[in-house]
Design a protein around this motif. Structure first.
Motif, short mmCIF file in Angstrom:
data_model
loop_
_atom_site.label_atom_id
_atom_site.label_comp_id
_atom_site.label_asym_id
_atom_site.label_seq_id
_atom_site.Cartn_x
_atom_site.Cartn_y
_atom_site.Cartn_z
N ASP A 90 0.82 -1.21 0.00
CA ASP A 90 0.00 0.00 0.00
C ASP A 90 0.85 1.27 0.00
O ASP A 90 0.32 2.38 -0.08
CB ASP A 90 -0.96 0.01 1.19
N ALA B 132 -5.48 10.77 8.56
CA ALA B 132 -5.16 9.86 9.66
C ALA B 132 -4.70 8.50 9.13
O ALA B 132 -3.82 7.86 9.72
CB ALA B 132 -6.36 9.69 10.57
N GLU B 133 -5.27 8.08 8.00
CA GLU B 133 -4.85 6.80 7.41
C GLU B 133 -3.40 6.88 6.93
O GLU B 133 -2.63 5.94 7.11
CB GLU B 133 -5.76 6.45 6.23
N LEU B 134 -3.04 8.00 6.33
CA LEU B 134 -1.66 8.16 5.87
C LEU B 134 -0.70 8.16 7.06
O LEU B 134 0.38 7.55 7.00
CB LEU B 134 -1.52 9.46 5.08
N TYR C 49 1.75 10.34 15.15
CA TYR C 49 2.56 10.51 13.94
C TYR C 49 2.78 12.00 13.69
O TYR C 49 2.04 12.86 14.20
CB TYR C 49 1.92 9.85 12.72
N TYR D 202 -6.92 10.60 -0.02
CA TYR D 202 -6.67 9.80 1.18
C TYR D 202 -7.23 10.46 2.43
O TYR D 202 -7.45 11.67 2.46
CB TYR D 202 -5.17 9.58 1.38
N ASP D 203 -7.42 9.66 3.44
CA ASP D 203 -7.72 10.18 4.77
C ASP D 203 -6.38 10.47 5.46
O ASP D 203 -5.49 9.61 5.48
CB ASP D 203 -8.52 9.15 5.57
N ARG E 86 -1.46 12.24 18.59
CA ARG E 86 -2.04 11.49 17.48
C ARG E 86 -1.18 10.30 17.05
O ARG E 86 -1.65 9.41 16.35
CB ARG E 86 -2.30 12.41 16.30
N GLY F 281 -1.27 6.64 9.80
CA GLY F 281 -1.26 5.26 10.26
C GLY F 281 -0.35 4.37 9.44
O GLY F 281 0.28 3.44 9.97
N ARG F 282 -0.24 4.65 8.14
CA ARG F 282 0.67 3.86 7.30
C ARG F 282 2.12 4.09 7.71
O ARG F 282 2.93 3.16 7.73
CB ARG F 282 0.47 4.22 5.83
N ALA G 36 2.63 2.20 10.95
CA ALA G 36 2.71 0.76 10.73
C ALA G 36 4.08 0.35 10.19
O ALA G 36 4.66 -0.67 10.61
CB ALA G 36 1.61 0.32 9.77
#
Length: 269
Positions: A97, A238-240, A194, A235-236, A192, A242-243, A246
Motif C-alpha cells: 500500500d 489519519a490513514e496516511l 505521527y 486519502y484520509d 495522534r 497510520g501507514r 505501521a
C-alpha cells in the motif's frame, strides 16, 4: 606525474599496524611489527603506545599485540547503521500500500536529519530525496517524529543545545519559527501518534513520519511517507499517518523491539 606528498604518515603506519595485527596468526611483538613493516623500532614503540592508550590495540601477557575493543565499538556502529537500512527495505517489501509513495529513512544528527535510505515513487513530488541529503529536523516529519519520541527531559536538553536563535531560516512559509510552535507541534505528534510535514520542506509536498526504535526501546530513526499535495484529497490524513506508524513499527519489530502494545506516543512524558 609526481607522487603526492604524504601529509599524515603516522595514520598510514597505524593502519598498516592494524592490518598486520589482524592478519597475524599470533599476537606479534613490537620487534615483529618493526621488522615486518620495515619501520624504526623507536617509531613503532611510540606508535604502539599511543594505539594502546586509545584502545586500538591491547597487550597480552606475552607482550604481544591484538586488536583493541575500541575497534569493536566502531564496527558495531557501522553494522548497526547497515542493519537498520537492510531491515527498513525488507520491512518495506511487505507494504504494497506504500508503492505509490516516496518512502524514506532518516537519522537525527544534532539539528538535522540525514537520509540513509529512500525509495522514490514514480509520482513527481516537486522535490527529490537522495541518500546522504540533510534537512533541518524541525521542518521534517521524520525529524519531529524523532523529537517527539524523546522524553520531556531529553527534549528540553535538545532545546537548550539548539535554541531558536540557531535555527535555520524556514524553507517555506509554513516552516516552524519558534520554540512555542515546536513544543505545541511535539505535543500534537505525541497525541495522534505521527508527525506531519505540511509543506514545510517544499511547497506542494506533504510527508507523514513516525519513529523507529531498536530492541532496547531507544529511538534510532524515523520513516517518512511522502506524496504531492495534489494527491492528498484521495486519502484520509489519519490513514496516511497510520501507514507511516505501521511501517515504523514493522522496522522496529525487525530490530527486536517488542513493546509496541504498551508504549505509545500518546501523552506527555
Amino acid at each position: 606525474m609526481s607522487k603526492p606528498t604524504d601529509s599524515v604518515p603516522a595514520l598510514r603506519r597505524a593502519v598498516r599496524v592494524l592490518d598486520m595485527v589482524k592478519e597475524s596468526a599470533r599476537p606479534p611483538l613490537a620487534a615483529d611489527i618493526a621488522r615486518q613493516l620495515d619501520l624504526p623500532r623507536s617509531t613503532v614503540h611510540g606508535l604502539l603506545a599511543v594505539m594502546v592508550e586509545l584502545g586500538l590495540l591491547e597487550k597480552n601477557a606475552t607482550q604481544g599485540y591484538r586488536l583493541g575493543t575500541r575497534l569493536l565499538d566502531w564496527v558495531g556502529g557501522v553494522t548497526e547503521k547497515r542493519d537498520l537500512v537492510t531491515e527498513f527495505y525488507q520491512a518495506l517489501d511487505g507494504f504494497s500500500d506504500l508503492d505509490s509513495f516516496t518512502v524514506t529513512l532518516t537519522l537525527l544528527e544534532s539539528m538535522e536529519v540525514v537520509y540513509v535510505a529512500c525509495r522514490n515513487s514514480a509520482t513527481v513530488l516537486g522535490a527529490s530525496f537522495r541518500v546522504g541529503m540533510r534537512l533541518p529536523a524541525i521542518f521534517t516529519a521524520t525529524g519531529n517524529a524523532m523529537l517527539a519520541e524523546m522524553d520531556d527531559t531529553t527534549f528540553r536538553e535538545w532545546l537548550t543545545l539548539h535554541p531558536a536563535s540557531t535555527w535555520p531560516n524556514p524553507l517555506t512559509p509554513n516552516g516552524i519559527r519558534s520554540v512555542t510552535t515546536l513544543v505545541r507541534e511535539i505535543a500534537e505528534i505525541r497525541e495522534r501518534g505521527y508527525a506531519v510535514d505540511d509543506e514545510q520542506v517544499h511547497d506542494g509536498l506533504w510527508c507523514f513520519g513516525a519513529g523507529v526504535k531498536d530492541y532496547s526501546g531507544r529511538m534510532v530513526a524515523g520513516v517518512g511517507v511522502s506524496l504531492p499535495q495534489t494527491d492528498l484529497a484521495r486519502y484520509d490524513v489519519a490513514e496516511l499517518g497510520g501507514r507511516a506508524v505501521a511501517l515504523a513499527q514493522a522496522v522496529s519489530t525487525r530490530l527486536g523491539y517488542r513493546n509496541m502494545g504498551t508504549d505509545s506516543l500518546g501523552g506527555m512524558r
